[in-house]
Design a protein around this motif. Structure first.
Motif, short mmCIF file in Angstrom:
data_model
loop_
_atom_site.label_atom_id
_atom_site.label_comp_id
_atom_site.label_asym_id
_atom_site.label_seq_id
_atom_site.Cartn_x
_atom_site.Cartn_y
_atom_site.Cartn_z
N LEU A 50 -3.53 1.55 -3.62
CA LEU A 50 -2.74 1.16 -2.46
C LEU A 50 -3.59 0.89 -1.22
O LEU A 50 -3.19 0.15 -0.33
CB LEU A 50 -1.69 2.25 -2.18
CG LEU A 50 -0.61 1.96 -1.15
CD1 LEU A 50 0.12 0.67 -1.45
CD2 LEU A 50 0.39 3.10 -1.08
N ASN A 53 -4.65 -2.96 -1.95
CA ASN A 53 -3.61 -3.98 -2.05
C ASN A 53 -2.28 -3.42 -1.56
O ASN A 53 -1.88 -2.33 -1.96
CB ASN A 53 -3.49 -4.43 -3.50
CG ASN A 53 -2.49 -5.55 -3.66
OD1 ASN A 53 -1.29 -5.33 -3.50
ND2 ASN A 53 -2.97 -6.74 -3.94
N GLN A 54 -1.62 -4.18 -0.67
CA GLN A 54 -0.36 -3.67 -0.11
C GLN A 54 0.80 -4.59 -0.38
O GLN A 54 1.75 -4.67 0.38
CB GLN A 54 -0.51 -3.45 1.40
CG GLN A 54 -1.51 -2.39 1.78
CD GLN A 54 -2.91 -2.96 1.89
OE1 GLN A 54 -3.10 -4.08 2.33
NE2 GLN A 54 -3.90 -2.19 1.49
N GLN A 55 0.75 -5.32 -1.49
CA GLN A 55 1.91 -6.14 -1.82
C GLN A 55 3.09 -5.24 -2.18
O GLN A 55 2.90 -4.10 -2.61
CB GLN A 55 1.56 -7.05 -3.00
CG GLN A 55 0.69 -8.22 -2.55
CD GLN A 55 -0.05 -8.86 -3.69
OE1 GLN A 55 -1.24 -8.68 -3.86
NE2 GLN A 55 0.68 -9.59 -4.51
N THR A 58 3.08 -3.25 -5.41
CA THR A 58 2.05 -2.22 -5.39
C THR A 58 2.54 -1.00 -4.63
O THR A 58 2.36 0.14 -5.07
CB THR A 58 0.77 -2.77 -4.71
OG1 THR A 58 0.47 -4.04 -5.25
CG2 THR A 58 -0.40 -1.84 -4.92
N GLN A 59 3.20 -1.26 -3.49
CA GLN A 59 3.71 -0.15 -2.69
C GLN A 59 4.71 0.69 -3.48
O GLN A 59 4.69 1.92 -3.43
CB GLN A 59 4.40 -0.67 -1.44
CG GLN A 59 3.46 -1.34 -0.45
CD GLN A 59 4.21 -1.95 0.72
OE1 GLN A 59 5.35 -1.59 0.98
NE2 GLN A 59 3.58 -2.86 1.43
N HIS A 128 -7.75 -2.57 4.72
CA HIS A 128 -6.31 -2.66 4.98
C HIS A 128 -6.08 -3.34 6.33
O HIS A 128 -6.28 -2.72 7.38
CB HIS A 128 -5.74 -1.25 4.97
CG HIS A 128 -4.23 -1.20 4.91
ND1 HIS A 128 -3.44 -2.06 5.64
CD2 HIS A 128 -3.39 -0.41 4.23
CE1 HIS A 128 -2.17 -1.76 5.40
NE2 HIS A 128 -2.11 -0.77 4.53
N TRP A 131 -3.79 -1.47 8.84
CA TRP A 131 -4.38 -0.26 9.39
C TRP A 131 -5.52 -0.60 10.35
O TRP A 131 -5.75 0.09 11.33
CB TRP A 131 -4.87 0.68 8.29
CG TRP A 131 -5.45 1.91 8.92
CD1 TRP A 131 -6.75 2.17 9.18
CD2 TRP A 131 -4.71 2.99 9.48
NE1 TRP A 131 -6.89 3.34 9.86
CE2 TRP A 131 -5.64 3.88 10.07
CE3 TRP A 131 -3.34 3.30 9.57
CZ2 TRP A 131 -5.25 5.05 10.71
CZ3 TRP A 131 -2.96 4.47 10.21
CH2 TRP A 131 -3.91 5.33 10.77
N ASP A 167 2.76 3.02 2.79
CA ASP A 167 2.23 1.67 2.59
C ASP A 167 1.19 1.31 3.65
O ASP A 167 0.29 0.54 3.42
CB ASP A 167 3.37 0.65 2.60
CG ASP A 167 4.26 0.80 3.80
OD1 ASP A 167 4.09 0.06 4.77
OD2 ASP A 167 5.15 1.69 3.78
N ASN A 168 1.35 1.92 4.83
CA ASN A 168 0.45 1.58 5.94
C ASN A 168 -0.76 2.50 5.99
O ASN A 168 -1.82 2.09 6.45
CB ASN A 168 1.22 1.67 7.26
CG ASN A 168 0.58 0.86 8.35
OD1 ASN A 168 -0.02 -0.17 8.07
ND2 ASN A 168 0.67 1.32 9.58
N ASN A 520 9.87 2.76 -1.84
CA ASN A 520 8.44 3.08 -1.76
C ASN A 520 8.22 4.58 -1.63
O ASN A 520 7.08 5.04 -1.59
CB ASN A 520 7.78 2.38 -0.57
CG ASN A 520 7.77 0.88 -0.73
OD1 ASN A 520 7.96 0.38 -1.82
ND2 ASN A 520 7.55 0.18 0.36
N ALA C 44 0.19 -9.93 0.70
CA ALA C 44 -0.08 -8.57 1.16
C ALA C 44 0.67 -8.26 2.45
O ALA C 44 0.65 -7.15 2.92
CB ALA C 44 -1.57 -8.37 1.36
#
Lengths: 530, 280, 325
Positions: A50, A53-55, A58-59, A128, A131, A167-168, A520, C44
């Protein structure tokens, strides 16, 4: 209660189903331990790490494996996750988080504050993008002891507390990644987190298998033994899988919107659009305000009057979501319905505005020809483009649809090579994170999801700036109210819909959506009736 | 000419096909009079089955657009793409085939290898890739279809040229000193035209099918109503609304059928000696 | 000896075709608009230049085109088809994962179309104008005119939505679990409609070819001789006519078989069949260059392999054929 239930039960099978559906929320049932939860995952995530990748998919999967400091209620109040307590200093510059004790990584290593510092100061700033934006505001991250982390800001930024959803800000194990090439680390294929479920197996193209973390730091949790995420690339197959009970749950855009009402109406299924409050997706028709005659605010107002947002929600989005009224989603903080300039569906008014501009129709009834770039995210958006084109033709605006695949769309929007397009953005709880980026002139950049419209207003810049650094909530509201008034008057974009993404789940599944990040969430408290 | 018609009319299927085809062409030509409203216009309630609402005798689609209007306007795209792409493909094919067949030798080998190379790649996939790369539009669809359709024409023309180039009248033209271009254009080509016409007529049908497949996959021109698009857009609601995909598909079926029948009739009329064997 | 030389020549030709296809596709696809790094970044949820550049470097998209091509050809020679930018797995893995599904679908469709096609064609040729003849004429006309994807949809409408007899989508019941006979039956039920849809057109083609070919052979001297010798009709058909008439049909079919994979794109899309065709379409929409190139290469190789096998079988079975052609 029991009386009502009895009466329904007398009506036989159909009545029983109805009674079950009606009375479940009210009946305090004891959670059942054990069982397998089957969820659809689409498209298949490229990777489950995670931090890299934050699609969306994925989350959803990695949210069960990884955790972060906080989670959020549907009202966007911060809730404890790995952090038990948190505190902002009065000047708004220092945040102190106290961490849960006795937390271990899935490989048995103890979790400490050093992992938090590594994640937020080393790993995520490199991998990220969201972030990174948060990190840029930080002066330092320190761990005075194993269970305390102190963040110091360069300037006050109260939206900081909204930045800790999984996710973040997922927590990454320092002992695995420190000193390695993060993107190329083999451990990315076997994710290690602190969450209630451990990665077991990934059969590409078929399923992802997570199993219960027996050493989870919350006693007695999770309830479930295992979770399977089923990869089902075809939309109709996904609908069939949910319908027949082969899977328990679908999320986000798994089910095409046209199919949602049918599935939602089935007695064995439940549907909710809650659990997206953190993301507050808002869809709009995006103007390139550099292009004539779009640069004239009267033209943009005419377009706004020409689009029937109720029709869009009802017939194109099949009732999922609400008509949008302004730049801030009603689920996001600081939305102010009273500050908004309203636009009714009124073709006559739209034509008047265009006449007023002196934009006369030619012999063929066309006032102006423009390019319309549809959002390449599936049928619903295609229909929206067709609808918009038709509505604009009613007011003498000829919009030529230039279909593009996802890559071309992204490239052209980033390059400002469009007249009008559709887009939707997440708002991430606070306008300072997810709203201002679309309207401030600093962010006019050749990058997707910035102020690609080229909208500029000094007062808007100033207000967003003031609000972002204001610690007093009342003052922030004042700034945001004024900015909403200006934006709805000037229409950098034509807001169309607050998207409602459906989570459809088997009625036997409990706690599927309990927080602002919906599916999520860690799912440590999810359980299935026998 | 009369002889041609007599032979054509002997094939009853061909006559039927011609009648249907004329009907489809008329529908396309008069679409704006039969259905003056834009086919994209939401003229009724969404999801109306055929006949449920007056004026929508084939029903409406997911947004309330009239299916019948869509079919009438869609006929234009089908016929346009079918004719233009075939014309382009025949052009390429005739040139390649003529050059290869007339000159023979290394040129022939090179051209035929090139043709074979093109035939190796599955045409549907190649067409889709081309449309996607050129960006979906009516022009790119026509180009893509032309590019995947020309090889059979080239082979056919080459074959004709190979046999014709040794005939006396060609030799005679050569003896009196006519240029190669002139011989190709005035002597051989006219004599090899009949099979090309028959093949071209069948290619129109194939082109219409291919265009509809491209549009079905969502790669059609978004500004033009087409039959393939209508089916593609209705595919997902087939459970609830069969009519949205049935009627456009039937329109493709009947049009392509008609063209094929006419093609067979042309074959009978133009190549009487081959007619008995049927099409291969 | 002649056969060997012929086979060798075909193989050399095959290598050149494959090389040509790699180069052509590579150029086409690399020059296409749409940047895979931008797509990934877009998916993303948030993007900045640094992130896109990072992705680009990660997947070698920042190197000059000719270097990328050279690398690609070199890799292909070692059966390394590269890495899918979107799915983050080796392309070869994805293709081999999807290959069985496509081979099953196209294989069954091929055998079905060839078997039933030859049978119908043979029946039709026995009595011109008889019921079988009329039947294949009408069937062929219908099959030539029906959009393959629409046929699939109508079958779904009839057999899945209205009658509820057959599953409309996928290859197996999700969560159907264990293998064995039950699983095979389940797959067979899922396979029925896609294979029929894909095979119907070619079935009509082969039926007509067989018919024409048999009529031709029947006119030839050796058949007339056999007739004159007073051999029974069915024996003439089986021993002389069919064998000689079917060969060109099989040869043609071999040539067409590779193209079934192309038709499979549409059929797999309609029926949600998890094969190569579906993979190609998804890859296309996601601008997954390496994957698309890999799928193309794979389809081309399939066509060539089919062609060569057919050529060889043809020359072996029928010594009268002049292999030097």
């Amino acid at each position: 209660m029991s009386h009502v239930t009895t009466r329904y039960f007398c009506k036989g099978v159909l009545g029983a189903a109805a009674a079950a559906a009606l009375s479940l929320p009210a009946m305090a049932q004891d959670p059942v331990d054990g069982g397998t939860l089957n969820i659809i995952i689409n498209p298949e995530p490229p990777i489950l790490m995670l931090g890299i990748n934050q699609q969306g998919p994925t989350q959803a999967v990695a949210g069960k494996i990884y955790q972060s400091l906080l989670t959020y209620s549907k009202e966007l109040e911060p809730q404890p996750s790995i952090a038990t307590d948190w505190e902002m200093s009065e000047d708004g510059l220092t945040y102190t988080f106290t961490l849960e004790e006795g937390v271990t990584w899935h490989d048995g290593e103890p979790f400490t504050a050093a992992d938090v510092v590594f994640s937020y100061d080393d790993f995520l700033p490199e991998t990220h993008p969201r972030w990174r934006n948060v990190h840029n505001r930080l002066a330092s991250i320190e761990a005075p002891d194993d269970h305390t982390v102190v963040f110091t800001m360069e300037e006050p930024f109260p939206a900081f507390l909204m930045s800790f959803s999984v996710d973040n800000a997922p927590l990454i194990p320092k002992h695995i990644y420190e000193g390695t090439d993060y993107l190329d680390n083999e451990a990315n294929q076997t994710p290690i987190g602190t969450g209630p479920f451990k990665f077991e197996e990934w059969n590409r193209g078929s399923y992802i298998h997570l199993v219960r973390n027996d050493d989870y730091w919350k006693d007695g949790l999770p309830h479930l033994d295992e979770i399977y995420f089923h990869v089902i690339p075809d939309a109709a197959s996904r609908a069939a899988a949910v319908e027949t009970g082969q899977v328990h749950m679908s999320r986000a855009e798994d089910i095409e919107f046209f199919d949602v009402p049918r599935l939602a109406g089935m007695p064995n299924l439940e549907m909710t659009t809650e659990g997206w409050e953190m993301y507050g997706p808002l869809g709009w028709l995006e103007f390139n305000t550099r292009v004539e005659p779009i640069d004239d605010v009267r033209f943009r107002k005419a377009v706004m009057h020409a689009l029937d947002r109720d029709f869009i929600v009802e017939n194109i989005f099949f009732g999922l979501g609400n008509p949008a009224t302004g730049p801030i989603n009603s689920a996001t903080l600081f939305q102010d319905p009273d500050a908004l300039v309203e636009y009714d569906y009124n073709l006559d008014r739209a034509n008047e505005l265009l006449d007023e501009m002196g934009l006369e129709p030619g012999d063929d009834g066309v006032r102006v020809s423009l390019r319309l770039l549809p959002l390449p995210y599936g049928e619903t958006w295609d229909r929206l483009a067709e609808y918009t084109r038709q509505q604009l033709s009613e007011i003498g605006v000829d919009a030529e649809i230039e279909a593009a695949d996802a890559g071309t769309w992204a490239e052209r929007v980033a390059d400002w090579d469009y007249d009008m397009t559709f887009n939707y953005l997440y708002q991430f709880g606070d306008p300072a994170i997810g709203v201002s980026r679309s309207y401030i002139s600093d962010n006019i950049r050749r990058t997707l999801f910035t102020n690609t419209m080229g909208y500029e207003n000094e007062r808007v810049d100033e207000l967003f700036n003031l609000a972002a650094g204001e610690v007093d909530p009342e003052k922030r509201q004042e700034y945001y109210s004024e900015v909403q008034q200006i934006l709805t008057d000037e229409l950098p974009v034509a807001w169309l819909i607050e998207l409602g993404f459906p989570t459809i789940y088997d009625t036997r599944v409990h706690n599927a959506v309990t927080t602002a990040i919906g599916t999520n969430e860690t799912y440590d408290d999810v359980w299935i009736e026998e | 000419m009369i002889e041609f018609w007599t032979r054509f009319a002997r094939n009853k299927g061909a006559v039927f096909g011609l009648v249907v085809l004329v009907g489809v062409i008329a529908l396309a030509a008069f679409a704006h009079m039969l259905f003056p409203q834009s086919p994209w216009r939401m003229t009724g309630a969404p999801f109306q089955p055929p006949g449920a609402q007056p004026g929508h005798w084939l029903g409406t689609d997911t947004l309330g657009r009239d299916i019948a209007a869509g079919i009438a306007h869609g006929a234009r795209v089908s016929i346009l793409v079918g004719l233009v792409s075939t014309a382009v493909a025949v052009g390429i094919g005739v040139i390649a085939g003529a050059v290869a067949g007339y000159f023979g030798g290394l040129i022939d080998t090179a051209v035929m290898r090139f043709t074979e190379f093109f035939q190796t790649i599955p045409s549907v996939v190649l067409a889709i890739v081309l449309v996607a790369i050129l960006q979906p539009s009516i022009e790119s669809i026509i180009i893509a279809i032309a590019i995947v359709s020309w090889p059979p024409v080239a082979r056919l023309v080459r074959g004709e040229f190979l046999t014709l180039r040794t005939r006396e009248f060609v030799e005679a033209a050569r003896v009196i000193g006519q240029s190669d271009t002139r011989i190709i254009l005035t002597q051989i080509l006219p004599n090899s035209l009949s099979p090309v016409i028959v093949t071209a007529s069948l290619m129109v049908a194939t082109a219409i099918l291919l265009e509809s497949a491209i549009a079905f996959l969502g790669l059609g021109d978004r500004n033009m109503m087409s039959w393939g698009y209508m089916i593609g857009a209705a595919r997902t609601v087939i459970r609830e609304a069969w009519w949205m995909s049935f009627f456009p598909g039937f329109a493709i079926f009947i049009t392509v059928l008609a063209i094929n029948l006419v093609g067979e009739g042309l074959n009978d009329a133009l190549n009487p000696r081959l007619a008995r064997q049927g099409r291969q | 000896m002649a056969t060997l030389e012929f086979v060798a020549r075909r193989l050399v030709w095959a290598v050149f075709v494959i090389l040509g296809i790699i180069i052509v596709n590579f150029i086409l696809l690399r020059l296409a608009p749409g940047d895979p790094a931008a797509i990934m970044a877009g998916q993303a949820g948030a993007t900045d230049e640094q992130y896109i550049a990072q992705l680009r470097a990660q997947f070698g998209l920042d190197r000059p085109l000719h270097v990328q091509l050279y690398t690609y050809i070199f890799d292909v020679a070692r059966l390394d088809l590269g890495f899918s930018a979107r799915q983050q797995v080796p392309v070869a893995d994805l293709i081999f994962q999807r290959m069985p599904a496509t081979l099953l679908l196209t294989g069954v469709a091929f055998l079905f179309s060839l078997g039933v096609g030859i049978l119908l064609g043979a029946l039709a040729s026995r009595r011109a104008g008889g019921w079988a003849d009329s039947f294949i004429t009408v069937l062929a006309l219908a099959a030539y005119a029906t959009p393959i994807y629409w046929l699939g949809l109508m079958l779904i409408l009839l057999f899945s939505v209205w009658l509820g007899w057959l599953p409309a989508y996928g290859m197996a019941t999700i969560g159907g679990g264990a293998g064995g006979l039950a699983y095979s039956l389940d797959v067979a039920r899922h396979l029925l409609m896609p294979a029929l849809t894909l095979g119907l057109f070619y079935m009509a083609v082969y039926a007509r070819l067989t018919r024409a070919s048999m009529l031709e052979v029947q006119d030839q001297d050796f058949v007339k001789t056999a007739k004159a010798k007073g051999l029974p009709d069915w024996r003439i058909t089986r021993a002389h006519v069919l064998r000689n008439a079917v060969l060109p049909v099989i040869s043609y079919a071999g040539f067409q078989a590779g193209h079934l994979v192309g038709g499979a794109v549409l059929v797999e899309t309609v029926f949600g069949w998890p094969g190569i065709g579906r993979l190609a379409f998804d890859a296309l929409l996601q601008r997954d260059y390496n994957l698309l190139l890999g799928v193309f290469l794979f389809t081309a190789i399939m066509v060539i392999v089919f062609n060569i096998i057919t050529d060889i079988v043809y020359t072996l079975v029928d010594p009268r054929i002049e292999v030097g052609r």
